[in-house]
Motif scaffolding. Structure first.
Motif, PDB file in Angstrom:
ATOM      1  N   LEU A   1       0.713  -1.378  -0.132  1.00 53.63           N
ATOM      2  CA  LEU A   1      -0.080  -0.116   0.117  1.00 53.63           C
ATOM      3  C   LEU A   1       0.836   1.328  -0.043  1.00 53.63           C
ATOM      4  O   LEU A   1       0.683   2.237  -0.699  1.00 53.63           O
ATOM      5  CB  LEU A   1      -0.956   0.034   1.417  1.00 53.63           C
ATOM      6  CG  LEU A   1      -2.072  -1.117   1.184  1.00 53.63           C
ATOM      7  CD1 LEU A   1      -2.713  -0.845   2.532  1.00 53.63           C
ATOM      8  CD2 LEU A   1      -2.919  -0.901   0.104  1.00 53.63           C
ATOM      9  N   ALA A   9      -8.133   2.307   1.122  1.00 56.86           N
ATOM     10  CA  ALA A   9      -7.631   1.683   0.026  1.00 56.86           C
ATOM     11  C   ALA A   9      -8.658   0.760  -0.884  1.00 56.86           C
ATOM     12  O   ALA A   9      -9.202   0.190   0.106  1.00 56.86           O
ATOM     13  CB  ALA A   9      -6.286   1.115   0.197  1.00 56.86           C
ATOM     14  N   ARG A  10      -8.520   0.389  -2.004  1.00 54.84           N
ATOM     15  CA  ARG A  10      -9.385  -0.574  -2.489  1.00 54.84           C
ATOM     16  C   ARG A  10      -8.542  -1.722  -2.840  1.00 54.84           C
ATOM     17  O   ARG A  10      -7.589  -1.631  -3.725  1.00 54.84           O
ATOM     18  CB  ARG A  10     -10.219  -0.043  -3.545  1.00 54.84           C
ATOM     19  CG  ARG A  10     -11.159  -0.969  -4.294  1.00 54.84           C
ATOM     20  CD  ARG A  10     -12.504  -0.690  -3.462  1.00 54.84           C
ATOM     21  NE  ARG A  10     -13.601  -1.198  -4.499  1.00 54.84           N
ATOM     22  CZ  ARG A  10     -14.773  -1.318  -4.279  1.00 54.84           C
ATOM     23  NH1 ARG A  10     -15.131  -0.577  -3.226  1.00 54.84           N
ATOM     24  NH2 ARG A  10     -15.653  -1.660  -5.147  1.00 54.84           N
ATOM     25  N   ILE A  11      -8.768  -2.851  -2.345  1.00 52.39           N
ATOM     26  CA  ILE A  11      -7.849  -4.089  -2.707  1.00 52.39           C
ATOM     27  C   ILE A  11      -8.622  -5.137  -3.106  1.00 52.39           C
ATOM     28  O   ILE A  11      -9.495  -5.628  -2.331  1.00 52.39           O
ATOM     29  CB  ILE A  11      -7.020  -4.179  -1.515  1.00 52.39           C
ATOM     30  CG1 ILE A  11      -6.133  -3.285  -0.833  1.00 52.39           C
ATOM     31  CG2 ILE A  11      -6.034  -5.726  -1.714  1.00 52.39           C
ATOM     32  CD1 ILE A  11      -5.327  -3.412   0.185  1.00 52.39           C
ATOM     33  N   SER A  35     -12.950  -2.690   0.303  1.00 56.15           N
ATOM     34  CA  SER A  35     -12.707  -1.329   0.937  1.00 56.15           C
ATOM     35  C   SER A  35     -11.890  -1.760   2.251  1.00 56.15           C
ATOM     36  O   SER A  35     -12.528  -2.344   3.217  1.00 56.15           O
ATOM     37  CB  SER A  35     -13.975  -0.608   1.149  1.00 56.15           C
ATOM     38  OG  SER A  35     -14.588  -0.177  -0.102  1.00 56.15           O
TER      39      SER A  35
END
Length: 121
Positions: free
Chosen positions: A13, A27-29, A33
């Motif tokens: 990240l 963050a979007r992983i 979310s």
């Protein structure tokens, strides 16, 4: 139902030294979310969704080891995801590690279901 199987894939990240001073990073992983929170106890990765009204917790403040929901003030302990300011369900936690100075998070192999996604605004 969402599988709890965590992926073997670690997603980098941000460098630990560059983590925001405000103590949180959204963050979007892999469809999830994720909210990474830094407290005096260290870093934690949580689902960026309040278990009360599905709001994004990343809009809240980090204080005394907890993240506060910006809608109704529910508080969740960052280290455990436990609800400490209300009677709501605990947050899902994700595996987090720091490798060579980079904060990395692993999320489940399957995408989040409707009960795991925040309300999009």
């Amino acid at each position: 139902m969402v599988s709890d199987m965590m992926s073997d894939v670690w997603h980098g990240l941000i460098a630990e030294a560059e983590f925001p001073e405000e103590g949180k990073l959204a963050a979007r992983i892999a469809g999830w979310s994720v909210l990474v929170v830094r407290t005096d106890e260290g870093f934690s990765a949580l689902n960026d969704r309040c278990t009360h009204q599905a709001a994004r917790l990343s809009g809240g403040k980090v204080r005394r080891g907890a993240i506060m929901c910006p809608l109704h003030g529910a508080r969740f302990e960052a280290a455990t995801g436990r609800c400490i300011g209300g009677t709501y369900a605990d947050l899902r936690r994700f595996a987090l590690r720091i490798a060579e100075g980079i904060i990395e998070v692993a999320v489940p192999d399957t995408p989040p279901g409707p009960d795991e996604r925040p309300v999009e605004t």
